[in-house]
Design a protein around this motif. Structure first.
Motif: not given
Length: 143
Positions: A62-85
């Protein structure tokens, strides 16, 4: 998942957690001294004996898992992408015209639309470049 794999269903919660080296009650594990009228008084003064940790690998994993760097999962919604395009495809860089478009359901101001387009550019730079490149031939054919 680490706790689930080390769990023994024939033992109580307190026994399982004690074997893994985890606390059942955090208030007892880390006692907080009570202050009364400027004088410090220990809560109970009881010292529980050291418990034997039979499954230390659970805490280590658990300590090893907690020490791993956090993944950035920033994504935009499909609706926003369609709107912008849609807005870029129909209006280019005319944000005032975009604000008056009927697809602008949330009545975004020109600055808000520009900000959304910039967010899209920052999140998906390659996709944005390819999209803009695909629009240029269409405009040349119209002229």
């Amino acid at each position: 998942s680490h706790i689930r794999h080390a769990w023994d269903p024939h033992k109580s919660v307190a026994q399982n957690l004690a074997e893994m080296g985890l606390a059942e009650d955090p208030n007892k594990a880390v006692p907080i001294p009570k202050k009364m009228l400027g004088m410090e008084v220990e809560s109970d003064g009881q010292q529980l004996g050291k418990k034997i940790v039979r499954k230390p690998y659970v805490v280590n994993e658990m300590e090893l898992e907690a020490s791993l760097p956090e993944k950035k999962s920033n994504t935009l919604s499909r609706d926003l992408i369609d709107y912008v395009r849609y807005m870029i495809q129909n209006h280019g860089e005319n944000y005032k015209e975009m604000a008056r478009d009927e697809k602008n359901y949330y009545q975004d101001t020109p600055k808000q639309i520009k900000r959304k387009i910039n967010v899209y550019k920052n999140f998906y730079p390659e996709e944005y470049k390819n999209f803009i490149a695909s629009l240029k031939p269409e405009k040349m054919e119209v002229q």
